[in-house]
Design a protein around this motif. Structure first.
Motif, PDB file in Angstrom:
ATOM      1  N   SER A 264      20.173  49.778  -2.011  1.00 29.63           N
ATOM      2  CA  SER A 264      20.145  49.671  -3.470  1.00 29.63           C
ATOM      3  C   SER A 264      19.494  48.361  -3.884  1.00 29.63           C
ATOM      4  O   SER A 264      19.718  47.316  -3.271  1.00 29.63           O
ATOM      5  N   SER A 266      18.711  45.351  -6.745  1.00 27.81           N
ATOM      6  CA  SER A 266      19.470  44.694  -7.805  1.00 27.81           C
ATOM      7  C   SER A 266      18.702  44.594  -9.107  1.00 27.81           C
ATOM      8  O   SER A 266      19.298  44.401 -10.159  1.00 27.81           O
ATOM      9  N   TYR A 339      23.386  37.491 -12.403  1.00 27.27           N
ATOM     10  CA  TYR A 339      23.981  38.102 -11.203  1.00 27.27           C
ATOM     11  C   TYR A 339      25.072  37.195 -10.634  1.00 27.27           C
ATOM     12  O   TYR A 339      26.189  37.646 -10.335  1.00 27.27           O
ATOM     13  N   GLN A 342      28.302  37.194 -12.592  1.00 22.07           N
ATOM     14  CA  GLN A 342      29.186  38.332 -12.312  1.00 22.07           C
ATOM     15  C   GLN A 342      29.973  38.106 -11.025  1.00 22.07           C
ATOM     16  O   GLN A 342      31.177  38.384 -10.958  1.00 22.07           O
ATOM     17  N   VAL A 343      29.303  37.589  -9.989  1.00 24.24           N
ATOM     18  CA  VAL A 343      29.968  37.369  -8.697  1.00 24.24           C
ATOM     19  C   VAL A 343      31.041  36.301  -8.826  1.00 24.24           C
ATOM     20  O   VAL A 343      32.208  36.501  -8.449  1.00 24.24           O
ATOM     21  N   SER A 346      34.070  37.105 -11.147  1.00 29.48           N
ATOM     22  CA  SER A 346      35.027  38.099 -10.637  1.00 29.48           C
ATOM     23  C   SER A 346      36.145  37.462  -9.826  1.00 29.48           C
ATOM     24  O   SER A 346      37.205  38.069  -9.641  1.00 29.48           O
ATOM     25  N   GLN A 474      17.325  41.960   1.368  1.00 24.59           N
ATOM     26  CA  GLN A 474      18.724  41.707   1.016  1.00 24.59           C
ATOM     27  C   GLN A 474      19.071  40.250   1.298  1.00 24.59           C
ATOM     28  O   GLN A 474      18.862  39.739   2.397  1.00 24.59           O
ATOM     29  N   LEU A 535      31.691  38.717  -1.458  1.00 26.42           N
ATOM     30  CA  LEU A 535      30.946  39.388  -2.527  1.00 26.42           C
ATOM     31  C   LEU A 535      29.440  39.157  -2.369  1.00 26.42           C
ATOM     32  O   LEU A 535      28.633  40.074  -2.549  1.00 26.42           O
ATOM     33  N   GLY A 539      28.712  44.673  -0.750  1.00 25.66           N
ATOM     34  CA  GLY A 539      28.006  45.714  -1.484  1.00 25.66           C
ATOM     35  C   GLY A 539      27.323  45.228  -2.732  1.00 25.66           C
ATOM     36  O   GLY A 539      26.401  45.858  -3.234  1.00 25.66           O
ATOM     37  N   SER A 540      27.770  44.072  -3.254  1.00 30.65           N
ATOM     38  CA  SER A 540      27.153  43.543  -4.468  1.00 30.65           C
ATOM     39  C   SER A 540      26.093  42.491  -4.163  1.00 30.65           C
ATOM     40  O   SER A 540      25.633  41.792  -5.056  1.00 30.65           O
ATOM     41  N   TRP A 542      22.656  40.564  -3.538  1.00 31.58           N
ATOM     42  CA  TRP A 542      21.371  40.699  -4.235  1.00 31.58           C
ATOM     43  C   TRP A 542      20.342  41.320  -3.295  1.00 31.58           C
ATOM     44  O   TRP A 542      20.229  40.925  -2.131  1.00 31.58           O
TER      45      TRP A 542
END
Length: 607
Positions: A264, A266, A339, A342-343, A346, A474, A535, A539-540, A542
């Motif tokens: 996926s 980002s 980004y 958010q990390v 959290s 990644q 994190l 999965g999150s 970048w």
């Protein structure tokens, strides 16, 4: 000047992401792609008509069925009396051309760059070269005699090159661009935001939209020659010009189907444009080192408006590295900051607490208590760029207090106040995400006018998350020896009267409180750093877009905190271990990227 000067948040730019590729890398990859391209020859045939002077396009396959033969297979010296010529006449055949896309069988030194970057702005020179090009015609000469014409690129000494000036400005508001005039399907094909966005075949499609081009110039032929005349009359006048009027795509070329992503991504683009940026000399002026000029994909996300396409004031790839890297991908610091926000945000609930204190007075003693409760309210970091290298900041304060008194012929009274503070800052430096967090617990215990106060616990933790990028784009992080924790707590002083009235118990209690708070804060702050690391790597994590086209190296932050990485073109057919072999070999010997040795090629094939 280099990618370390990337400053996409500058008001002159404002792009969310830029992918920059050098002219030499584009040409090498484009020719490699064309050399391995296997497509069905593209054929167009035209018939004469008495109703209109302009020849009309016909279905070549149906024409061939009626003729019972392929007219391109007729010899150049076929007699005009041949039965097959008669059949062509009966069908009102005028002329036809057949093109096979790919790399022609000419010395590589004689093949010009497919795309030339020789000026700043949105215009590029597109040299359309073909693996084969065959033109046939049946017409009367100046004497009124019927003649058969069969001209082929393979029969010539020089390659046929159709040179277009292509405007790659895709902004609807641009007065110099005709992009908005194109059919919706054509526009959708050009602005393909899928997994092939940065691929060579997608760029080839963008170049082959006739409406974006001026009438081409033909190189490799004498303007007075028969071949030149027929190419101009048939290919350009009857095909290219007609195609341009309705916004078609030259040679029937179409984008390949989108591949599924490896992982996926980002960044999700919502708008695309191009600009060419010149290689700058030491004085910041455009040089004539055209192979180091860059074609820059300008991308926006979340429906944001595309700014005007401006060339960049820095070099994306320096001269000494143009044989080592194809280019650079850069993420605007504001996008990466969102980004990271958010990390990091959290994990805030793990360290955001609310103090809970109590105080009770008796005739001969006092009791006080403290505690810390969770705070589940949502919080997030704030954007901040006032300090060098800083991008985020967070400040939190919560307090509680209690007081009491007792009348026993005399008054016993006191109070307690607790403040819980969190201060956290995020910096981007080199290849490091630096997180500095300070948690402070301040207590003020007052008894009969005396007080015990100070930062019972002040703990600072500094965590340096060093970033790296794998070949698929990644980002991963490593914190080395882990967070560095320092104790900045105050030395708590206890007055004589306070000790006396509490019978000395205050000293023991204060020490217990201080140690309990320190243990609590250290435990939570270490867990917080550990969770952030998970994190950032989980999965999150970048992921750069473009992993179907590029392999990524050397992730770092620019001097202006943009996230940048070098890229090289790679084949999606390669296995991960092959890509690792390529990257390892290229690091040791950059020349392998454009001049691979036979041994290197065999090693990739596992031989």
């Amino acid at each position: 000047m280099s990618e370390t000067q990337s400053n996409l948040s500058n008001k002159n730019y404002g792009y969310h992401m830029v992918v920059s590729t050098t002219g030499i890398a584009l040409d090498a990859r484009m020719k490699e792609w064309l050399a391995n391209l296997h497509l069905k020859p593209f054929t167009q045939a035209f018939l004469s008509t008495t109703e209109r002077q302009q020849p009309i396009l016909t279905d070549f396959d149906k024409l061939q069925e009626k003729l019972k033969f392929n007219p391109f297979e007729l010899p150049t010296d076929i007699p005009i009396t041949d039965e097959r010529i008669k059949r062509l006449q009966d069908q009102n055949f005028k002329f036809a051309f057949q093109i096979e896309l790919g790399l022609p069988d000419f010395p590589i030194s004689n093949i010009p760059p497919v795309i030339e970057l020789n000026q700043e702005g949105t215009n590029v020179t597109y040299n359309m070269i073909c693996k084969s090009f065959h033109v046939i015609a049946l017409e009367q000469n100046d004497k009124g005699e019927l003649q058969w014409i069969s001209l082929s690129q393979s029969q010539q000494y020089n390659l046929w090159v159709f040179q277009f000036k292509v405007n790659l400005d895709l902004r609807s508001a641009s007065i110099d661009s005709h992009f908005d005039d194109l059919p919706e399907k054509t526009k959708a094909a050009i602005k393909n935001y899928g997994k092939d966005l940065f691929s060579i075949q997608q760029l080839f499609l963008d170049l082959n939209v006739a409406h974006l081009s001026q009438e081409p110039k033909i190189d490799g032929l004498d303007p007075n020659s028969m071949a030149y005349r027929y190419l101009k009359e048939i290919f350009i006048k009857c095909y290219i010009n007609e195609l341009a009027s309705n916004g078609g795509i030259m040679l029937g070329f179409a984008a390949l189907g989108q591949k599924s992503p490896r992982i996926s991504e980002s960044f999700v683009p919502t708008d695309l444009n191009f600009v060419v940026s010149a290689h700058k000399d030491r004085n910041g002026n455009p040089s004539n080192l055209y192979k180091a000029y860059t074609l820059n994909y300008l991308l926006m996300s979340k429906g944001s408006l595309m700014p005007y396409g401006r060339p960049f004031s820095w070099n994306w790839v320096e001269q000494e590295k143009i044989g080592q890297y194809a280019g650079v991908v850069s993420i605007n610091k504001e996008v990466f900051r969102d980004y990271l926000n958010q990390v990091f945000s959290s994990s805030l609930p793990n360290i955001l607490k609310t103090p809970d204190v109590s105080f009770k007075a008796y005739c001969l003693s006092v009791e006080f208590g403290y505690g810390i409760k969770p705070n589940y309210s949502p919080y997030s970091y704030q954007l901040h760029d006032y300090k060098p290298d800083q991008i985020l900041t967070f400040n939190y304060q919560s307090n509680d207090s209690a007081k009491d008194y007792k009348f026993c012929g005399y008054i016993i009274w006191g109070n307690i106040k607790c403040e819980y503070n969190v201060n956290s800052d995020v910096f981007l430096i080199g290849n490091t995400i630096r997180l500095e967090t300070i948690i402070t617990v301040y207590l003020n215990i007052g008894i009969e006018g005396g007080s015990v106060k100070g930062n019972f616990c002040k703990t600072k933790v500094v965590t340096n998350y060093q970033i790296a990028v794998d070949s698929y784009g990644q980002i991963s992080c490593d914190w080395g020896d882990g967070p560095r924790i320092t104790d900045e707590s105050d030395k708590i002083e206890i007055g004589f009267y306070t000790k006396l009235i509490t019978a000395g118990q205050i000293t023991k209690t204060v020490n217990e409180v201080k140690q309990d708070v320190k243990n609590y804060v250290n435990r939570y702050i270490q867990n917080d750093s550990s969770q952030i690391l998970k994190l950032l790597n989980g999965g999150s994590a970048w992921v750069f877009p473009g992993s179907n086209t590029f392999s990524f190296l050397n992730a770092k932050f620019s001097d202006n905190q943009d996230l940048v990485a070098n890229v090289i073109y790679t084949s999606t057919a390669l296995k991960p271990e092959q890509i690792k072999t390529i990257l390892s070999a290229v690091r040791k010997d950059p020349s392998l990227l454009y001049s691979p040795t036979p041994e290197f090629i065999l090693s990739l094939e596992g031989k």
